[in-house]
Write a protein that holds these residues in place. Structure first.
Motif, PDB file in Angstrom:
ATOM      1  N   ILE A 154     -71.667 -15.594 -23.015  1.00  0.00           N
ATOM      2  CA  ILE A 154     -70.682 -16.616 -22.656  1.00  0.00           C
ATOM      3  C   ILE A 154     -70.044 -17.197 -23.914  1.00  0.00           C
ATOM      4  O   ILE A 154     -68.822 -17.394 -23.979  1.00  0.00           O
ATOM      5  CB  ILE A 154     -71.345 -17.715 -21.811  1.00  0.00           C
ATOM      6  CG1 ILE A 154     -71.830 -17.119 -20.476  1.00  0.00           C
ATOM      7  CG2 ILE A 154     -70.384 -18.867 -21.559  1.00  0.00           C
ATOM      8  CD1 ILE A 154     -72.688 -18.050 -19.656  1.00  0.00           C
ATOM      9  N   GLN A 162     -64.954 -22.119 -20.198  1.00  0.00           N
ATOM     10  CA  GLN A 162     -66.187 -21.521 -19.668  1.00  0.00           C
ATOM     11  C   GLN A 162     -67.389 -21.898 -20.519  1.00  0.00           C
ATOM     12  O   GLN A 162     -68.464 -22.199 -19.990  1.00  0.00           O
ATOM     13  CB  GLN A 162     -66.032 -19.997 -19.591  1.00  0.00           C
ATOM     14  CG  GLN A 162     -65.077 -19.553 -18.507  1.00  0.00           C
ATOM     15  CD  GLN A 162     -64.721 -18.077 -18.601  1.00  0.00           C
ATOM     16  OE1 GLN A 162     -64.669 -17.506 -19.699  1.00  0.00           O
ATOM     17  NE2 GLN A 162     -64.474 -17.453 -17.471  1.00  0.00           N
ATOM     18  N   LYS A 165     -68.429 -25.383 -19.735  1.00  0.00           N
ATOM     19  CA  LYS A 165     -69.060 -25.533 -18.420  1.00  0.00           C
ATOM     20  C   LYS A 165     -70.475 -24.973 -18.389  1.00  0.00           C
ATOM     21  O   LYS A 165     -71.415 -25.632 -17.927  1.00  0.00           O
ATOM     22  CB  LYS A 165     -68.213 -24.833 -17.349  1.00  0.00           C
ATOM     23  CG  LYS A 165     -68.884 -24.828 -15.968  1.00  0.00           C
ATOM     24  CD  LYS A 165     -68.053 -24.056 -14.942  1.00  0.00           C
ATOM     25  CE  LYS A 165     -68.781 -24.000 -13.594  1.00  0.00           C
ATOM     26  NZ  LYS A 165     -67.991 -23.271 -12.567  1.00  0.00           N
ATOM     27  N   TRP A 166     -70.652 -23.754 -18.892  1.00  0.00           N
ATOM     28  CA  TRP A 166     -71.905 -23.032 -18.666  1.00  0.00           C
ATOM     29  C   TRP A 166     -72.965 -23.245 -19.743  1.00  0.00           C
ATOM     30  O   TRP A 166     -74.157 -23.289 -19.426  1.00  0.00           O
ATOM     31  CB  TRP A 166     -71.613 -21.522 -18.543  1.00  0.00           C
ATOM     32  CG  TRP A 166     -70.845 -21.173 -17.304  1.00  0.00           C
ATOM     33  CD1 TRP A 166     -69.514 -20.898 -17.219  1.00  0.00           C
ATOM     34  CD2 TRP A 166     -71.352 -21.080 -15.970  1.00  0.00           C
ATOM     35  NE1 TRP A 166     -69.150 -20.623 -15.921  1.00  0.00           N
ATOM     36  CE2 TRP A 166     -70.265 -20.728 -15.141  1.00  0.00           C
ATOM     37  CE3 TRP A 166     -72.611 -21.248 -15.407  1.00  0.00           C
ATOM     38  CZ2 TRP A 166     -70.406 -20.541 -13.759  1.00  0.00           C
ATOM     39  CZ3 TRP A 166     -72.756 -21.060 -14.034  1.00  0.00           C
ATOM     40  CH2 TRP A 166     -71.673 -20.724 -13.221  1.00  0.00           C
ATOM     41  N   ALA A 170     -76.987 -24.061 -19.332  1.00  0.00           N
ATOM     42  CA  ALA A 170     -77.980 -23.084 -19.774  1.00  0.00           C
ATOM     43  C   ALA A 170     -78.932 -23.686 -20.804  1.00  0.00           C
ATOM     44  O   ALA A 170     -80.148 -23.455 -20.757  1.00  0.00           O
ATOM     45  CB  ALA A 170     -77.282 -21.852 -20.357  1.00  0.00           C
ATOM     46  N   GLY A 177     -80.606 -17.636 -17.013  1.00  0.00           N
ATOM     47  CA  GLY A 177     -79.674 -16.517 -17.065  1.00  0.00           C
ATOM     48  C   GLY A 177     -80.315 -15.184 -17.389  1.00  0.00           C
ATOM     49  O   GLY A 177     -81.374 -15.103 -18.003  1.00  0.00           O
ATOM     50  N   HIS A 229     -78.978 -16.914 -12.436  1.00  0.00           N
ATOM     51  CA  HIS A 229     -77.632 -16.423 -12.714  1.00  0.00           C
ATOM     52  C   HIS A 229     -77.721 -15.211 -13.635  1.00  0.00           C
ATOM     53  O   HIS A 229     -78.732 -15.015 -14.324  1.00  0.00           O
ATOM     54  CB  HIS A 229     -76.775 -17.502 -13.395  1.00  0.00           C
ATOM     55  CG  HIS A 229     -76.418 -18.655 -12.511  1.00  0.00           C
ATOM     56  ND1 HIS A 229     -77.366 -19.555 -12.046  1.00  0.00           N
ATOM     57  CD2 HIS A 229     -75.213 -19.072 -12.016  1.00  0.00           C
ATOM     58  CE1 HIS A 229     -76.766 -20.466 -11.295  1.00  0.00           C
ATOM     59  NE2 HIS A 229     -75.464 -20.204 -11.272  1.00  0.00           N
ATOM     60  N   ILE A 249     -69.836 -13.866 -14.365  1.00  0.00           N
ATOM     61  CA  ILE A 249     -71.005 -14.711 -14.119  1.00  0.00           C
ATOM     62  C   ILE A 249     -71.249 -14.749 -12.618  1.00  0.00           C
ATOM     63  O   ILE A 249     -70.362 -15.113 -11.834  1.00  0.00           O
ATOM     64  CB  ILE A 249     -70.788 -16.136 -14.655  1.00  0.00           C
ATOM     65  CG1 ILE A 249     -70.575 -16.105 -16.173  1.00  0.00           C
ATOM     66  CG2 ILE A 249     -71.978 -17.029 -14.308  1.00  0.00           C
ATOM     67  CD1 ILE A 249     -70.223 -17.457 -16.770  1.00  0.00           C
ATOM     68  N   GLN A 251     -74.103 -15.946  -9.545  1.00  0.00           N
ATOM     69  CA  GLN A 251     -75.346 -16.615  -9.147  1.00  0.00           C
ATOM     70  C   GLN A 251     -76.097 -15.693  -8.203  1.00  0.00           C
ATOM     71  O   GLN A 251     -75.525 -15.160  -7.249  1.00  0.00           O
ATOM     72  CB  GLN A 251     -75.064 -17.948  -8.449  1.00  0.00           C
ATOM     73  CG  GLN A 251     -76.344 -18.702  -8.077  1.00  0.00           C
ATOM     74  CD  GLN A 251     -76.086 -20.118  -7.598  1.00  0.00           C
ATOM     75  OE1 GLN A 251     -74.967 -20.612  -7.691  1.00  0.00           O
ATOM     76  NE2 GLN A 251     -77.117 -20.769  -7.093  1.00  0.00           N
ATOM     77  N   ASN A 294     -64.902 -17.070 -13.008  1.00  0.00           N
ATOM     78  CA  ASN A 294     -66.209 -16.534 -13.397  1.00  0.00           C
ATOM     79  C   ASN A 294     -66.121 -15.244 -14.205  1.00  0.00           C
ATOM     80  O   ASN A 294     -67.136 -14.736 -14.678  1.00  0.00           O
ATOM     81  CB  ASN A 294     -67.089 -16.302 -12.165  1.00  0.00           C
ATOM     82  CG  ASN A 294     -67.744 -17.582 -11.672  1.00  0.00           C
ATOM     83  OD1 ASN A 294     -67.158 -18.646 -11.742  1.00  0.00           O
ATOM     84  ND2 ASN A 294     -68.960 -17.477 -11.180  1.00  0.00           N
TER      85      ASN A 294
END
Length: 703
Positions: A154, A162, A165-166, A170, A177, A229, A249, A251, A294
């Motif tokens: 990522i 992104q 956000k991720w 994480a 992940g 994820h 990405i 889930q 995503n």
């Protein structure tokens, strides 16, 4: 170091000079020998045979350790991390050799969860200097390792939005992940992946599917039971047109109850040859929808109307794997080789077997030239590969800085070098660790030696993150392209400018001492690399000009192409080792012992691949005899410092987890104590009542 050294007056041996006198001196050394950083023995004194090896090293062990760490401050930080990890009972590796697969998995998850708490307590961060030493301290036996690759993917391939956000989610473990690239029917060849991601303009979603069983994701770590994820690599389709492999990405499990999400089929792939603590898994996708946002879109983007936009090279999707391969070289190949050398060499001065001279006691097996020839070249290789890993890390860092500026010129070189060196280092180390295991005789085959787990771990590294033969051939494409460019007078990357230089003449060595000149053996390696690359390129051209299609011509040359890549990587490794030695300070004995190791590594390669160097007469038969003589002479020179050289790797007993390789050398006592801990020695024999008792009683009744 907290170590007291006893030195004999110059020109004299230990007091008395007799075997008994030497034994008494070694015993006193053993009692004085201590460590401040978890190296101490639970059994007491250091074995006199091992203690005697440490009396008069030709160099400062502590300074060599600092060199390997990149400075004294790094050594201090690493030892502090190791001490913090090993003093915490949650991270204990005691009795792990007796654990089942489920027990190992649960222990790995427990350690991963506890590690987050530990890092908070210690003030360690993912960006701090301590982080890179945690994996070494834990010996890799911790869950959620793919979580790091998930985040790296990522960070490298995701847009700023992104990442924002991720990554916080994480880092706080609000999700776990994984990284789903390899498929049941496809591995290293990413273009052949079958998983699809079809863009639905109406809903602004991607619909992901594994259309057949060979498209099932297979092998991703943490996928089987842990991950919520994953980053899925799939073929992107927009309005029926395929745009190649892209990362998404997805889930796969509920954050509420960990149940599988709709359309997801996932589980553990079952027992493996190694990595029992990792839940390698499988993943099938059936009409799984993810938002347009995503798809990781730093370099590639699908706009709302379905327009596809690319920034940079298609090879950018390989960047995560390039980074992983560079990291893998150190963690999964070089460090295990260092551990194996430490175990085998320490054991080889404790184990006595047969007699070198009639009337004397049995000899240390490391005093036999054959044992030296088994182990010492691999010790030299461990140092050579440590330094080439530093070279690759610097190359990657420079390349990544350029990519951040959206300059992608170094991508082909990064991809080629990470592929070729991942392949050659893991292949070499896999063979070397097996030699270390066999060099320890029967005891080497015991799990308690620590060697079988190192052996299987390195064997696996020859396959994952790219199967080695395929990686060699990926590097070959780069080398052939560079050779053709250099031949036409075009510029090539700095690492391969040697391809444009004129061919060297015959080897100028006149005696065996000449082969201790880095200029002479480095030139020999360069000559071999240029010859193999140029001759294979010529064969390719002849085949194509004769009417053979390019892909068929390539296939007919692949065996020689692999040889050429190995020669290239070997040359770069020798050259880098020699240049590293040249930059070292002469004081403290470090440069001298490193020079010996560099010479040994280079001459072992010539000795072991004589045909490559003799092929066109660059080295003559008489010169090969000289090189062999120098090589064998070096074994005796390095043997004197063998134990201090492995001590400099600075592995604690808990890190090695080996009954054969402990710092105190109390091999036989430790083997017995550990064996007694086996659950089978305290449990009721399950076979007795059902099988043994009826068998024995039947025989007794006849008596």
């Amino acid at each position: 170091m907290g170590r007291v050294k006893l030195r004999c007056p110059q020109g004299q041996g230990p007091r008395g000079g007799t075997l008994a006198g030497r034994a008494r001196t070694a015993s006193r050394m053993a009692l004085l020998e201590t460590r401040k950083y978890s190296q101490g023995s639970a059994l007491g004194a250091v074995n006199p045979d091992l203690a005697s090896e440490r009396q008069t090293p030709s160099f400062s062990v502590e300074k060599l350790t600092a060199l390997l760490d990149g400075g004294e401050e790094n050594t201090r930080i690493r030892r502090a991390v190791v001490e913090a990890i090993e003093s915490d009972p949650v991270f204990s590796r005691e009795n792990q050799y007796f654990q089942s697969q489920n027990e190992k998995y649960e222990a790995a998850v427990r350690k991963a969860v506890h590690l987050q708490k530990k890092m908070h307590e210690m003030g360690w961060t993912e960006n701090g200097p301590e982080f890179k030493y945690i994996y070494r301290a834990l010996s890799g036996e911790v869950a959620f390792l793919l979580h790091t690759i998930f985040m790296r993917s990522i960070s490298v391939l995701g847009s700023d939005k992104q990442v924002a956000k991720w990554i916080p989610l994480a880092m706080q473990y609000q999700l776990i992940g994984s990284y789903a690239q390899t498929e049941l029917g496809h591995g290293t060849y990413l273009q052949g992946l079958e998983t699809t991601a079809v863009f639905d303009i109406a809903t602004q979603e991607f619909i992901l599917n594994t259309p057949q069983i060979s498209a099932m994701k297979w092998w991703p770590g943490d996928m089987g039971r842990s991950a919520t994820h994953t980053v899925v690599f799939a073929q992107l389709y927009i309005q029926g047109k395929c745009y190649g492999v892209h990362p998404f990405i997805v889930q796969i499990r509920s954050l509420w109850d960990h149940s599988l999400c709709p359309g997801i089929t996932a589980g553990d792939i079952g027992p493996k040859m190694s990595f029992e603590h990792i839940d390698n898994g499988y993943l099938m996708l059936q009409n799984v929808r993810v938002s347009r946002e995503n798809m990781l879109s730093k370099f590639c983007e699908v706009q709302p109307d379905g327009t596809y936009v690319r920034r940079g090279s298609q090879q950018i999707n390989y960047l995560t794997m390039t980074a992983v391969r560079v990291a893998l070289i150190s963690h999964e190949a070089v460090i295990p080789l260092m551990k194996a050398c430490t175990i085998a060499i320490r054991y080889s001065v404790v184990r006595r077997q047969s007699k070198l001279k009639p009337g004397e006691e049995e000899a240390k097996i490391l005093d036999f030239q054959t044992q030296q020839e088994k182990l010492l070249p691999h010790l030299a290789a461990a140092y050579a590969f440590h330094f080439i890993n530093n070279y690759l890390q610097d190359l990657f860092n420079r390349g990544y800085e350029e990519i951040q500026r959206e300059n992608f010129d170094m991508l082909p070189e990064l991809h080629a070098f990470s592929s070729g060196f991942k392949a050659i280092v893991t292949q070499y180390c896999a063979s070397a660790v097996e030699v270390c295991l066999r060099a320890c005789g029967g005891h080497g085959y015991s799990l308690l030696s620590g060697l079988p787990s190192l052996c299987t771990r390195i064997l696996a590294s020859c396959i994952y993150e790219g199967e080695n033969t395929i990686l060699f051939l990926q590097t070959a494409r780069f080398l052939i392209k560079c050779f053709m460019a250099a031949s036409a007078g075009h510029p090539v990357p700095p690492s391969v400018t040697y391809l444009a230089a004129g061919k060297p003449g015959k080897c100028p060595a006149k005696n065996k001492f000449d082969f201790l000149s880095p200029d002479i053996y480095t030139q020999a390696y360069r000559h071999a690399a240029v010859r193999l690359i140029s001759s294979t390129a010529a064969k390719l051209q002849v085949l194509i000009q004769s009417g053979v299609k390019k892909h068929d011509a390539w296939n007919e040359c692949t065996v020689q192409l692999v040889q050429a890549v190995k020669a290239h990587c070997h040359y770069i490794t020798v050259k880098n080792f020699a240049e590293t030695v040249e930059r070292l300070e002469a004081k403290g004995g470090i440069q001298k012992i490193m020079k010996h190791l560099c010479d040994l590594f280079a001459l072992h390669g010539i000795f072991s691949n004589a045909g490559v160097f003799l092929h066109d007469g660059h080295i003559s038969g008489a010169q090969m005899d000289m090189a062999t003589a120098s090589y064998l002479d070096l074994l005796a020179v390095i043997r004197k410092d063998a134990v201090p050289l492995v001590d400099a790797f600075d592995f604690t007993d808990k890190t090695l987890n080996s009954a054969l390789g402990s710092y105190d050398g109390q091999v036989y006592q430790r083997l017995y104590e550990w064996a007694r801990k086996s659950p089978t020695n305290t449990q009721i024999n399950p076979a007795y009542e059902r099988y043994l008792k009826p068998l024995l009683h039947k025989k007794l009744s006849k008596l």
